[in-house]
Design a protein around this motif. Structure first.
Motif, PDB file in Angstrom:
ATOM      1  N   GLN A 382       0.031   6.888   2.478  1.00  0.00           N
ATOM      2  CA  GLN A 382      -0.248   5.469   2.674  1.00  0.00           C
ATOM      3  C   GLN A 382       0.214   4.640   1.483  1.00  0.00           C
ATOM      4  O   GLN A 382       0.845   3.584   1.648  1.00  0.00           O
ATOM      5  CB  GLN A 382      -1.746   5.241   2.909  1.00  0.00           C
ATOM      6  CG  GLN A 382      -2.088   3.789   3.185  1.00  0.00           C
ATOM      7  CD  GLN A 382      -3.557   3.536   3.443  1.00  0.00           C
ATOM      8  OE1 GLN A 382      -3.925   2.468   3.912  1.00  0.00           O
ATOM      9  NE2 GLN A 382      -4.407   4.486   3.133  1.00  0.00           N
ATOM     10  N   THR A 385       4.060   4.379   1.399  1.00  0.00           N
ATOM     11  CA  THR A 385       4.557   3.508   2.463  1.00  0.00           C
ATOM     12  C   THR A 385       4.264   2.043   2.148  1.00  0.00           C
ATOM     13  O   THR A 385       5.119   1.170   2.352  1.00  0.00           O
ATOM     14  CB  THR A 385       3.919   3.911   3.799  1.00  0.00           C
ATOM     15  OG1 THR A 385       4.242   5.285   4.060  1.00  0.00           O
ATOM     16  CG2 THR A 385       4.449   3.065   4.933  1.00  0.00           C
ATOM     17  N   ASP A 416      -5.358   8.251   6.014  1.00  0.00           N
ATOM     18  CA  ASP A 416      -5.588   7.185   7.008  1.00  0.00           C
ATOM     19  C   ASP A 416      -4.733   7.362   8.257  1.00  0.00           C
ATOM     20  O   ASP A 416      -4.810   6.548   9.174  1.00  0.00           O
ATOM     21  CB  ASP A 416      -5.272   5.826   6.383  1.00  0.00           C
ATOM     22  CG  ASP A 416      -3.776   5.679   6.143  1.00  0.00           C
ATOM     23  OD1 ASP A 416      -3.159   6.632   5.625  1.00  0.00           O
ATOM     24  OD2 ASP A 416      -3.216   4.640   6.518  1.00  0.00           O
ATOM     25  N   THR A 418      -1.311   7.510   8.058  1.00  0.00           N
ATOM     26  CA  THR A 418       0.058   7.120   7.738  1.00  0.00           C
ATOM     27  C   THR A 418       0.916   8.366   7.550  1.00  0.00           C
ATOM     28  O   THR A 418       0.493   9.336   6.922  1.00  0.00           O
ATOM     29  CB  THR A 418       0.092   6.279   6.448  1.00  0.00           C
ATOM     30  OG1 THR A 418      -0.647   5.080   6.652  1.00  0.00           O
ATOM     31  CG2 THR A 418       1.516   5.926   6.060  1.00  0.00           C
ATOM     32  N   GLN A 997      -8.200   2.873   5.394  1.00  0.00           N
ATOM     33  CA  GLN A 997      -7.093   1.934   5.252  1.00  0.00           C
ATOM     34  C   GLN A 997      -7.215   1.151   3.949  1.00  0.00           C
ATOM     35  O   GLN A 997      -8.296   0.720   3.554  1.00  0.00           O
ATOM     36  CB  GLN A 997      -7.067   0.937   6.419  1.00  0.00           C
ATOM     37  CG  GLN A 997      -5.901  -0.051   6.320  1.00  0.00           C
ATOM     38  CD  GLN A 997      -5.880  -1.056   7.454  1.00  0.00           C
ATOM     39  OE1 GLN A 997      -6.651  -0.948   8.409  1.00  0.00           O
ATOM     40  NE2 GLN A 997      -5.002  -2.038   7.356  1.00  0.00           N
TER      41      GLN A 997
END
Length: 1013
Positions: A382, A385, A416, A418, A997
């Protein structure tokens, strides 16, 4: 009957050693040599150019440990060398098998312009002088000790100038002007590739015999008395065998120039600065010589050093970046440890590195590059990204002791959900030399045959050895399309990743952390370095919060430059061989000093901001309590401040019972026996006994710690078997909230305060352990037996937590016998749980054992100290202070709260009034990790939030000042399509977050608005 293949192979090896290699350079001419020993630390080239050089000679000793000697070399090019390529050859006393771990040099022109590095296996220096013309150049020679001693890894005093002996380490072995015979060199490269490939092929393979006979014919045509004259004929004999194209099904290798360069390790940071210059000088020369060559560099700090110390070289680098030949990757300030930095620190690694590369070099890095970090947190997909990365590369898990990673090309799914497209080079090294053996291993080892057909190979001498060489580029050229070999294409990493993802879009998924089954001791080694990092991370959180609040209130200017400078110091010291505790003593001493300076400056910044936020006390001075934790504590709002209220009374009673003592605060009743062990923790409200019958908490145990190989790095499982419990108590006395114990063991002494918390901390048994540690090859762990039936435990990591099993059902489970966690671990069963929180340690062991009855007991071990002998023989000696607490009857949300509380203390400031929290959150799972002002200095406020419990969370964030706008951004504070931000108005905004998140929100306040007091 003899084996003619073996005889021919022996003949080839001897011909190369005795005839071919010596003929690459010749004729030769001795260089005149003079030298100047730098009296202290390294100096700039301008100082050396004006120095008093004294004549010396080949064969002379030079270089006390960590010292610098400048050599000046002079000659006149012979007139009859017209039309020939001339080079200088300088051997500082190199040991060829270990480039990068010994003496190195940087050659300069007589005007101070860097030419190239002078290193093992890369000793030539270009000469630009006409026949009959003068030659003069300088070499800055670094007498770096071979700390690893040929990879033997024995304890040595060489890792610190204060303990290293003064005798010179090296002998100048060669200093010559020479003609470079290109045809002989090309023949040597031909033979190396053909011979290497031949030796990789099976004896039944006709191609092996084809190459063997071609090599035999080439050696037949080579006259030892006239190698240069007969080299063309020898090359012609080899040409047909080297001209046969590869099979269409051959594995495809994308070769990317690389020089994995440790920002510190067996050398100090200041030496890395010089290693960067040597490497970049080499690389730029290769780029200019070979139009196919592409090189990657992953650490923004290295670019910064170049810009600061060698601006002309940095200018040449920028030109090659613009041409696409020198490629910034990684997007981080350094290649950090990926387990130990806190969540916001990992963000800043990405933000600080990517911003620098984007601003300075015009590149937005899309390849995350961490080839050598010691395991990879589940938060990384995450984070990478959100920073703009599309792809991730590492190879370190090829070092696993027990289990082999099942994929080389796959999607990595984080906490999360991702996913990021990931590649592990099957060559299993970040320092490939493009040898036939390495290329064959990459092809044989590749796990995706039949689904994918390509892999990436980072090539170049690594760790500190100078990167690619012209011989490696020659090998790449010869294996571009060669029968029996994988095909090799020189390329950049984006070219590989785009092709691999297009070929294999439905690659398998690996979910969660990528745990390295090795180097488990790095969670504990060099405790002061780790403690300093943790302290600075939390001080930076506080400084940014209070400076943001005071700046929005119009009380101070935001200290952008100071905070940026401090962050960069902290980020540098998160490099994977610094924060991990695996560097020489010099490195860790400097890291501790840097952390202390940063902490002192941050304390001053925090105090100034807080003082600016409150009114002076006047005739009746008051006191305001500031709270930087994301949860209210003792009546003080989260991220805000209130006047100190009268303390809530939760008196702790301490009374004798038998030979021990009972601590009771009305919430917990704790029994400490005469040995100082906690034998009972009774949760009064529910009548729950936390410690099993016959078990103990606070059991300090000394384990023998003798790693199989890598001292500072490894904690092997045998260390956890057995051990000696520290049960002898010198003194035990009653204190205000508990007991103070003193123990002596070995050459060390330990003082421990055991106390019960009060107020909101009433469910905690607190331990403050001060150790004067003078052990060797020992491990000190604090063990807790817990009457909890836990199938798994939760371990806090960046922006969330991971679950790990407490059992050993599979080899993967068993290999995690020591694993990292940040502020807390939590074990629980339905309806009841216990957390162990800490302020500065990372290594944990959690397992199940049999209890007194039919049930099981969960055992948690907290690693406090190690005493490895390499690379720092005195590692961790001295005084240490650890604070940790056992929190009874709590869930994961309680563990999160307790973890922040243990690391973010309430701060009293003299004055009156109160400060409204700059933001308030109405959902317990939504945590504010950072409050700061925007990097573009617009005055916008940036919030970093995350969902902390692993579930869905919809809530509202109230903002103390009127909002003009709230927009979702990436980590670099660039606007993105909303994924969690729902709606905003003047008073705040709503969010809806998925599990774990991370959400970054940029707030533009209305003009003239301020945070109310």
């Amino acid at each position: 009957m003899h084996d003619d293949r073996v005889l021919t192979e022996d003949r080839i090896a001897r011909a190369v050693r005795d005839h071919l290699q010596p003929a690459i350079h010749g004729p030769t001419l001795p260089l005149r040599v003079s030298a100047w020993d730098v009296p202290g630390e390294p100096v700039e080239v301008e100082v050396a150019l004006a120095a008093d050089f004294r004549p010396t000679r080949v064969g002379a000793r030079w270089g006390r440990p960590w010292g610098t000697t400048w050599f000046r070399f002079d000659a006149t090019v012979p007139p009859d060398w017209r039309g020939l390529r001339v080079e200088a050859l300088v051997d500082l006393g190199f040991d060829l098998p270990t480039p990068g771990f010994q003496a190195e040099g940087l050659a300069f022109t007589d005007r101070g312009v860097p030419l190239k590095g002078v290193q093992p296996r890369n000793t030539h220096v270009p000469v630009d002088a006409p026949p009959g013309g003068p030659v003069r150049f300088l070499v800055e020679a670094a007498a770096n000790p071979d700390i690893a001693d040929g990879w033997s890894f024995r304890p040595t005093p060489m890792g610190d100038p204060a303990t290293a002996p003064p005798a010179p380490l090296y002998v100048l072995r060669r200093a010559e002007l020479a003609v470079w015979n290109a045809t002989v060199w090309e023949l040597a490269c031909d033979v190396a590739v053909a011979d290497g490939l031949m030796r990789q092929l099976d004896g039944r393979d006709p191609r092996r015999h084809d190459l063997l006979r071609a090599l035999e014919r080439a050696i037949d045509r080579l006259d030892p008395d006239d190698v240069a004259g007969t080299a063309p004929d020898a090359r012609a004999a080899l040409a047909p065998a080297l001209g046969r194209p590869a099979h269409r099904s051959a594995h495809r290798i994308f070769a990317v120039g690389h020089a994995h360069l440790d920002s510190a390790w067996l050398w100090p940071v200041r030496e890395t600065v010089r290693k960067v210059v040597r490497t970049v000088s080499n690389v730029l020369r290769l780029i200019e010589d070979d139009p196919r060559f592409v090189f990657v560099c992953s650490q923004a700090q290295h670019y910064q050093w170049l810009k600061e110390h060698y601006p002309s070289l940095y200018g040449r680098l920028r030109e090659q970046v613009a041409a696409g030949r020198f490629v910034p990757v990684g997007g981080m300030w350094v290649e950090p440890d990926a387990n130990l930095p806190g969540g916001e620190a990992m963000v800043r690694q990405l933000v600080t590195g990517s911003r620098f590369v984007l601003r300075e070099l015009g590149v937005d890095p899309d390849v995350a590059w961490l080839p050598d970090s010691f395991g990879y947190s589940a938060a990384l997909p995450q984070l990478l990204t959100l920073a703009g990365a599309r792809w991730f590369l590492t190879q370190k898990l090829s070092w696993n002791q027990t289990n082999r990673m099942p994929h080389h090309t796959f999607w990595w799914e984080g906490l999360d959900g991702t996913r990021i497209f990931t590649h592990f080079p099957p060559v299993d090294t970040y320092a490939c030399e493009l040898s036939a053996a390495e290329l064959a291993h990459a092809s044989r080892n590749y796990a995706e045959h039949g689904r994918g057909s390509m892999s990436l190979v980072p090539f170049g001498h690594g760790d500190g050895g100078g990167g690619p060489t012209r011989e490696m580029l020659a090998a790449a050229a010869r294996t571009a399309d060669l029968e029996g070999s994988p095909t090799v294409t020189l390329a950049g990493p984006a070219e590989f990743f785009a092709a691999a993802q297009a070929e294999y879009p439905d690659a398998p998924v690996w979910r969660g952390e990528m745990y390295l089954e090795l180097h488990r001791g790095t969670y504990t080694s060099q405790a002061r370095t780790k403690q300093g990092n943790r302290r600075c991370e939390h001080l930076l959180r506080e400084a940014e919060l209070w400076c943001s609040t005071a700046a929005v209130a119009g009380r101070i200017g935001y200290p952008y430059d100071d905070l940026d400078r401090i962050w960069k110091v902290v980020l540098l010291n998160q490099f994977h061989d610094i924060l991990a505790g695996s560097s020489i003593a010099w490195v860790h001493r400097e890291a501790e000093q840097a952390h202390a300076r940063c902490a002192a400056e941050l304390e001053s910044i925090i105090a100034a901001a807080q003082s600016a936020l409150v009114e002076p006390g006047g005739a009746e001075p008051g006191e305001v309590l500031f709270n930087a934790a994301p949860y209210p504590r003792d009546g003080v709002p989260a991220l805000g401040a209130r006047p100190r209220a009268p303390a809530v009374e939760h008196p702790v009673q301490v009374r004798p019972e038998g030979t021990g003592q009972v601590l009771d605060n009305g919430t917990l009743r704790v029994t400490v026996d005469a040995r100082g062990l906690v034998t009972s923790i009774l949760d009064v409200a529910c009548g729950r006994q936390v410690v099993p019958c016959g078990g103990a908490a606070n059991r300090l145990r000394l384990h023998r710690d003798l790693p199989n190989r890598w001292d500072a790095w490894d904690l092997d499982e045998h260390a956890l078997r057995g051990g000696v419990d520290l049960v002898d108590v010198d003194t035990m006395r009653v204190t205000e909230r508990g007991l103070c114990l003193r123990r002596r063991f070995g050459d060390s002494m330990l003082t421990q305060h055991v106390a019960l918390g009060t107020g909101e901390g009433a469910h905690a048994v607190e331990f403050e352990t001060v150790v004067d540690w003078y052990e060797s090859e020992k491990l000190l762990k604090a063990w807790f037996d817990l009457d909890v039936h836990a199938e798994r435990y939760a371990a806090q990591t960046q922006f969330g937590h991971v679950f790990r099993p407490t059992h050993r059902n599979t080899p993967w489970d068993a290999a995690r016998f020591e694993a990292p966690a940040h502020r807390w671990v939590h074990v629980g069963e339905t309806g009841y749980g216990v957390a162990l929180v800490n302020d500065s340690v990372y290594g944990h062991h959690v397992s199940r054992t049999s209890g007194p009855g039919p049930g099981t007991v969960t055992r948690v071990g907290l690693s406090l100290l190690r005493a490895p002998r390499f690379p720092d023989p005195q590692a961790d000696r001295g005084r240490h202070r650890f604070r940790y607490a056992l929190v009874a009857g709590t869930d994961i949300a309680g563990a999160v709260r307790a973890g922040y509380a243990a690391n973010l203390t309430l701060r009293p400031t003299a004055g009156r009034g109160s400060v409204e929290p700059i933001v308030r959150v109405d959902h317990p799972a939504i945590v504010v990790e950072a409050v700061k002002l925007a990097e573009d200095r617009s005055g916008d406020v940036v919030l970093r939030l995350y969902e902390a419990l692993g579930g869905r969370a919809a809530g509202r964030i109230a903002v103390a000042a009127p909002l003009a706008a709230a927009v979702e951004t990436d980590l670099l504070e660039r606007r993105v399509r909303p994924t969690g931000l729902v709606a905003a108005d003047r008073a705040g905004f709503a969010v809806a977050l998925r599990p774990f998140q991370i959400l970054t929100v940029r707030l533009r306040l209305q003009r003239g608005s301020a945070v109310p007091r």
